[in-house]
Design an enzyme around this catalytic site. Structure first.
Site, short mmCIF file in Angstrom:
data_model
loop_
_atom_site.label_atom_id
_atom_site.label_comp_id
_atom_site.label_asym_id
_atom_site.label_seq_id
_atom_site.Cartn_x
_atom_site.Cartn_y
_atom_site.Cartn_z
N HIS A 125 129.24 -15.47 4.53
CA HIS A 125 130.70 -14.72 4.09
C HIS A 125 131.28 -13.80 5.62
O HIS A 125 132.68 -13.39 5.69
CB HIS A 125 131.43 -14.03 2.74
CG HIS A 125 130.14 -12.87 3.06
ND1 HIS A 125 129.39 -13.39 1.94
CD2 HIS A 125 131.39 -11.81 2.94
CE1 HIS A 125 129.07 -11.49 2.52
NE2 HIS A 125 130.14 -11.19 2.03
N ASP A 126 130.71 -13.53 6.54
CA ASP A 126 130.55 -12.47 6.89
C ASP A 126 130.92 -13.61 8.56
O ASP A 126 131.47 -11.75 9.94
CB ASP A 126 129.54 -11.53 7.44
CG ASP A 126 129.63 -10.72 6.31
OD1 ASP A 126 130.61 -9.69 5.89
OD2 ASP A 126 128.55 -10.34 6.25
#
Length: 178
Positions: free
Chosen positions: A136-137
């Site tokens: 998700h980063d």
């Protein structure tokens, strides 16, 4: 803490003003420690749940990429006695993880290795790779890069485990995830 409060006020995922979160943790040991502690407390219950609910009896060597405090490796090693783990992390975080691992008496079954998941060759000899709260980063291109590296470093029958928080496109919601 004030940087985090300001990030929430401006609805931005960057807690350290304009600096990159990961670069900041490379040079600021206090920020790295505080972030790792926060992620450990947020992730350890999920780690215990995973260890209890999923069958890892077929895994003997697990590479925990970006494993932070080692909380998933710790929970898995406590539950699955046959499992050896390696937490692959940035150098400062490896030192923090060693303390958590030692506190649980698992230094003989969990090691750390300093690792840049984007630039270093991925370690070989593992029958499973675990990515928790990593994808998700990053944008799609970087995620594809990570997933390809994981795939090509595993043996034919290897397993890739992904545990992830799903964020919206702006990375500031939904509220439970942020």
């Amino acid at each position: 803490p004030l940087d985090l409060l300001e990030a929430l006020r401006r609805e931005s995922p960057r807690p350290y003003s304009n600096s990159d979160l990961w670069s900041n943790h490379e040079v600021n040991a206090e920020h790295a420690l505080n972030f790792t502690k926060a992620m450990h407390s947020q992730s350890f219950p999920s780690a215990v749940g995973l260890a209890d609910k999923h069958d890892f009896s077929h895994v003997s060597r697990l590479l925990d990429v970006g494993g932070g405090s080692g909380c998933f490796s710790i929970a898995l090693a406590l539950y699955w006695q046959n499992l050896q783990c390696t937490v692959a992390e940035r150098p400062l975080v490896c030192e923090i993880a060693k303390n958590y691992i030692s506190d649980f008496g698992l230094s003989n079954r969990i090691e750390t290795v300093a690792f840049d998941m984007f630039n270093d060759d991925w370690p070989a000899g593992f029958d499973a790779i675990f990515l928790s709260n990593i994808l998700h980063d990053w944008n799609d291109e970087k995620c594809l890069h990570l997933l390809r590296n994981a795939f090509f470093s595993l043996p034919k029958e290897g397993k890739l485990f992904i545990h992830e928080m799903l964020l919206d496109d702006k990375k500031n919601g939904p509220w439970p995830t942020t």
